[in-house]
Design an enzyme around this catalytic site. Structure first.
Site, short mmCIF file in Angstrom:
data_model
loop_
_atom_site.label_atom_id
_atom_site.label_comp_id
_atom_site.label_asym_id
_atom_site.label_seq_id
_atom_site.Cartn_x
_atom_site.Cartn_y
_atom_site.Cartn_z
N LYS A 164 0.84 -1.20 0.00
CA LYS A 164 0.00 0.00 0.00
C LYS A 164 0.87 1.24 0.00
O LYS A 164 1.47 1.60 0.99
CB LYS A 164 -0.92 0.05 1.22
CG LYS A 164 -2.00 1.14 1.04
CD LYS A 164 -2.51 1.73 2.34
CE LYS A 164 -1.77 2.94 2.81
NZ LYS A 164 -1.88 4.14 1.99
N GLY A 217 6.62 4.90 8.36
CA GLY A 217 5.80 6.10 8.47
C GLY A 217 6.07 6.80 9.79
O GLY A 217 7.14 6.62 10.39
N SER A 218 5.11 7.55 10.25
CA SER A 218 5.32 8.35 11.45
C SER A 218 5.20 7.47 12.70
O SER A 218 4.57 6.41 12.68
CB SER A 218 4.28 9.46 11.51
OG SER A 218 3.00 8.89 11.60
N THR A 219 5.77 7.95 13.78
CA THR A 219 5.74 7.22 15.04
C THR A 219 4.30 7.07 15.54
O THR A 219 3.91 6.00 16.01
CB THR A 219 6.65 7.93 16.07
OG1 THR A 219 7.99 7.83 15.58
CG2 THR A 219 6.57 7.29 17.44
N GLY A 222 2.65 4.45 13.51
CA GLY A 222 3.31 3.18 13.83
C GLY A 222 2.76 2.55 15.10
O GLY A 222 2.53 1.33 15.17
N GLU A 239 9.47 1.12 10.82
CA GLU A 239 10.52 2.12 10.56
C GLU A 239 9.85 3.48 10.70
O GLU A 239 9.04 3.86 9.87
CB GLU A 239 11.08 1.97 9.14
CG GLU A 239 11.68 0.62 8.83
CD GLU A 239 12.97 0.36 9.59
OE1 GLU A 239 13.54 1.31 10.18
OE2 GLU A 239 13.39 -0.79 9.63
N CYS A 273 13.55 10.44 6.75
CA CYS A 273 13.46 10.02 8.14
C CYS A 273 14.80 10.19 8.85
O CYS A 273 14.85 10.47 10.03
CB CYS A 273 12.98 8.59 8.23
SG CYS A 273 13.96 7.49 7.21
N GLU A 374 10.12 16.24 15.22
CA GLU A 374 10.40 16.00 13.80
C GLU A 374 9.60 16.97 12.94
O GLU A 374 8.37 17.00 13.02
CB GLU A 374 10.04 14.55 13.42
CG GLU A 374 10.43 14.23 12.00
CD GLU A 374 10.04 12.81 11.58
OE1 GLU A 374 8.88 12.42 11.78
OE2 GLU A 374 10.91 12.11 11.03
P1 NAP Z 1 2.22 8.31 8.08
O1 NAP Z 1 1.20 9.36 8.14
O2 NAP Z 1 2.48 7.49 9.28
O3 NAP Z 1 1.84 7.39 6.84
C1 NAP Z 1 2.59 6.30 6.41
C2 NAP Z 1 1.70 5.33 5.66
O4 NAP Z 1 0.76 4.76 6.57
C3 NAP Z 1 0.85 5.98 4.56
O5 NAP Z 1 0.71 5.08 3.49
C4 NAP Z 1 -0.45 6.22 5.30
O6 NAP Z 1 -1.54 6.48 4.46
C5 NAP Z 1 -0.56 4.94 6.10
N1 NAP Z 1 -1.48 4.99 7.24
C6 NAP Z 1 -2.02 6.06 7.89
N2 NAP Z 1 -2.85 5.67 8.89
C7 NAP Z 1 -2.83 4.31 8.88
C8 NAP Z 1 -3.47 3.33 9.69
N3 NAP Z 1 -4.28 3.65 10.67
N4 NAP Z 1 -3.22 2.03 9.41
C9 NAP Z 1 -2.39 1.68 8.41
N5 NAP Z 1 -1.76 2.57 7.60
C10 NAP Z 1 -1.97 3.88 7.85
O7 NAP Z 1 3.62 8.91 7.68
P2 NAP Z 1 3.91 10.04 6.60
O8 NAP Z 1 3.63 11.35 7.21
O9 NAP Z 1 3.28 9.69 5.31
O10 NAP Z 1 5.48 9.84 6.40
C11 NAP Z 1 6.43 10.56 7.11
C12 NAP Z 1 6.95 9.79 8.29
O11 NAP Z 1 7.60 8.59 7.88
C13 NAP Z 1 7.97 10.56 9.07
O12 NAP Z 1 7.76 10.46 10.44
C14 NAP Z 1 9.28 9.88 8.70
O13 NAP Z 1 10.29 10.06 9.62
C15 NAP Z 1 8.85 8.48 8.53
N6 NAP Z 1 9.79 7.73 7.71
C16 NAP Z 1 10.58 6.77 8.31
C17 NAP Z 1 11.50 6.08 7.57
C18 NAP Z 1 12.36 5.02 8.20
O14 NAP Z 1 12.90 4.19 7.48
N7 NAP Z 1 12.53 5.01 9.50
C19 NAP Z 1 11.64 6.34 6.21
C20 NAP Z 1 10.84 7.33 5.64
C21 NAP Z 1 9.91 8.01 6.41
P3 NAP Z 1 -2.14 8.01 4.47
O15 NAP Z 1 -1.10 8.83 3.82
O16 NAP Z 1 -3.42 7.93 3.72
O17 NAP Z 1 -2.36 8.43 5.89
#
Ligand code: NAP
Ligand code: MG
Length: 480
Positions: A164, A217-219, A222, A239, A273, A374
């Site tokens: 996804k 994704g975000s903490t 997660g 992650e 990230c 962040e």
């Molecule tokens: P996010 O809001 O957590 O979204 C990540 C993914 O999860 C998206 O596809 C999102 O879809 C989906 N999602 C949202 N709510 C969900 C739920 N309840 N159940 C399952 N999936 C769900 O993160 P983001 O803002 O897109 O990305 C930025 C974050 O990712 C930052 O915190 C960054 O540090 C982190 N990141 C970490 C790494 C690593 O390797 N550690 C790498 C890159 C990024 P929607 O967009 O529709 O909400």
């Protein structure tokens, strides 16, 4: 490949122009269920999971070759979908090919072990079997790269996948699905579902036929994923976010440290990230470092993502643009000293819908929100420190623990500090620290599990213990 049946679609936009570039299916609950069942049937059918590992390896290598062949087209798709600079996307395509090739090699090395016999008449060994159906959920900052970090090891281990992508950047994930089929991955092994995380992502995490969730994704999300997955005891790897520090000592090569600090925060517009969003500098070189950084960062080229000269492209989604703007407001209200940027970037030829933010730098107290939270944008905060102990204390005073950098010509000190830092990666005297073969992941609230490593294969495997009796005398425990 089956396609979505649900009639609803949404607009996918180019963040540099605001232009609608594609209509994407908003997958229904039924679509997600069909994708999971397809993955389940493919897994249970055994065509992929029981295939000779060497054959799986060849097919994954073929995926790498097809990606390399289409690198230019994929790169442009990524640029238009995500807004990143084409130079950044180009580097990613190479890394994606490397990732598939690495895991193609790993497919034939997912070894089990032979134990010392627990009894003289026993043979005991383990085999690594694929964990099953994997739900892979990824964010929008490195769409195809982060998909490859999950899809490549999952396929190598013999798993089937429902991928996804983030709703704002689904295009290269869809292409990856087609590439897999073309390379010879059997039907149903790699499935792509598009739509929102709240619905599509959530359904995937809830689905009883999914065995593992690999999430980036975000903490905050997660934690929700881990909670939901606990209902069905899915295996989970996370992650998550970061607030990664660069620590610059007075004996560092300051010229190189400044260059790396600029790259470390502005690369991918800071939407990384592992972005080095806190730069801790020893007091006696602090003024010099900050002045040099501020001067040289003015040369960073923010602009049209499709221009090969551009180094920093657009911010990918409006919510993120707003978040950056609001953190700059917070910085102001906290009394942080603005050194650079802090406003929307003026980009030649861009229309009013282009979401560009200027390269931004603040000087702030280590306790300021902009120095702790962040931001996920091109915003760095400088914090001075007195000595090694204080540098370590500030670096570790974070809920996150993803990455860190240490700059010092004293290799003993650099390694001492590297050991003391609670993070999954520490880079010493280099801006580059993410490579296939080198585990990547978080300590603390940056998540758990590692990607990119050979150990990652274990996270897509179950260990099965096999015990064989090799004695001559038949066993009869009850003597019946
Ligand atoms: P996010 O809001 O957590 O979204 C990540 C993914 O999860 C998206 O596809 C999102 O879809 C989906 N999602 C949202 N709510 C969900 C739920 N309840 N159940 C399952 N999936 C769900 O993160 P983001 O803002 O897109 O990305 C930025 C974050 O990712 C930052 O915190 C960054 O540090 C982190 N990141 C970490 C790494 C690593 O390797 N550690 C790498 C890159 C990024 P929607 O967009 O529709 O909400
Ligand atoms: Mg888009």
């Amino acid at each position: 490949m089956t396609t979505a049946t649900h009639a609803a679609t949404y607009d996918d936009r180019n963040p540099a122009t605001g232009e609608v570039i594609a209509q994407i299916p908003e997958s229904s609950h039924d679509d997600v269920d069909r994708a999971v069942r397809a993955a389940r049937a493919a897994f249970d059918g055994g065509k992929w999971s029981s295939m000779a590992a060497s054959r799986r390896a060849k097919i994954i290598n073929k995926m790498a070759a097809l990606i390399a062949e289409r690198a230019n087209e994929l790169m442009l798709t990524e640029v238009r979908d995500n807004g990143k600079a084409v130079a950044t996307a180009k580097g990613e395509m190479g890394a994606i090919v490397d990732c598939f090739e690495f895991y193609a090699g790993a497919a034939t090395k997912n070894y089990g072990e032979t134990m010392p016999p627990p009894l003289p008449t026993y043979l005991a060994n383990t085999v690594r079997e694929p964990v099953g159906v994997v739900g892979a959920i990824i964010p929008w900052n490195f769409p195809l790269l982060l998909a490859s970090w999950k899809v490549a090891p999952a396929l190598a281990a013999g798993c089937t996948v429902v991928l996804k992508p983030a709703p704002s950047t689904p295009l290269t994930a869809i292409e990856l699905g087609k590439i897999a089929l073309e390379a010879g991955v059997p039907e149903g092994v790699l499935n792509v579902v598009t739509g929102s995380g709240r619905e599509v992502g959530q359904w995937l995490v809830e689905h009883p036929l999914v065995d593992k969730i690999a999430f980036t994704g975000s903490t905050a999300t997660g934690k929700l994923v881990a909670k939901t997955a606990a209902e069905t005891l899915k295996r989970v790897t996370l992650e998550l976010g970061g607030k990664s520090p660069s620590i610059v000592f007075d004996d560092a090569n300051l010229d190189a440290a400044v260059a790396a600090a600029i790259y470390g925060i502005y690369y991918n517009a800071g939407q990384a990230c592992e972005a080095r969003s806190r730069v801790l500098v020893q007091k006696n070189v602090y003024d010099r470092f900050v002045a040099d950084f501020t001067e040289r960062a003015k040369n960073v080229r923010v602009g049209n993502p499709e221009d090969p000269q551009t180094q920093v492209g657009a911010i990918t989604i409006p919510e993120q643009f707003e978040k950056i703007r609001s953190y700059c407001e917070i910085g102001k209200s906290e009394g942080a000293r603005l050194l650079l940027g802090g406003e929307r970037a003026q980009v030649e030829g861009a229309n009013a819908n282009g979401m560009f933010w200027s390269v931004t730098a603040y000087e702030a107290d280590a306790s300021a929100r902009i120095a702790r939270e962040e931001i996920f944008g091109p915003v760095v905060t400088f914090v001075p420190f007195a000595d090694e102990a204080e540098a370590i204390a500030i670096a570790n005073a974070s809920e996150y623990g993803l990455s860190a950098s240490v700059w010092s010509e004293n290799i003993g000190r650099a390694n001492r500090v590297a050991r003391a830092i609670r993070s999954g990666t520490v880079a010493i005297n280099t801006p580059y620290a993410v490579f296939p073969g080198v585990p990547f992941g978080g300590y603390k609230q940056s998540g758990y599990g590692r990607e990119l490593g050979i150990e990652t294969m274990r996270l897509y495997s179950e260990t099965k213990s096999v015990l064989t009796y090799i004695g001559e005398k038949p066993l009869n425990p009850f003597g019946v």
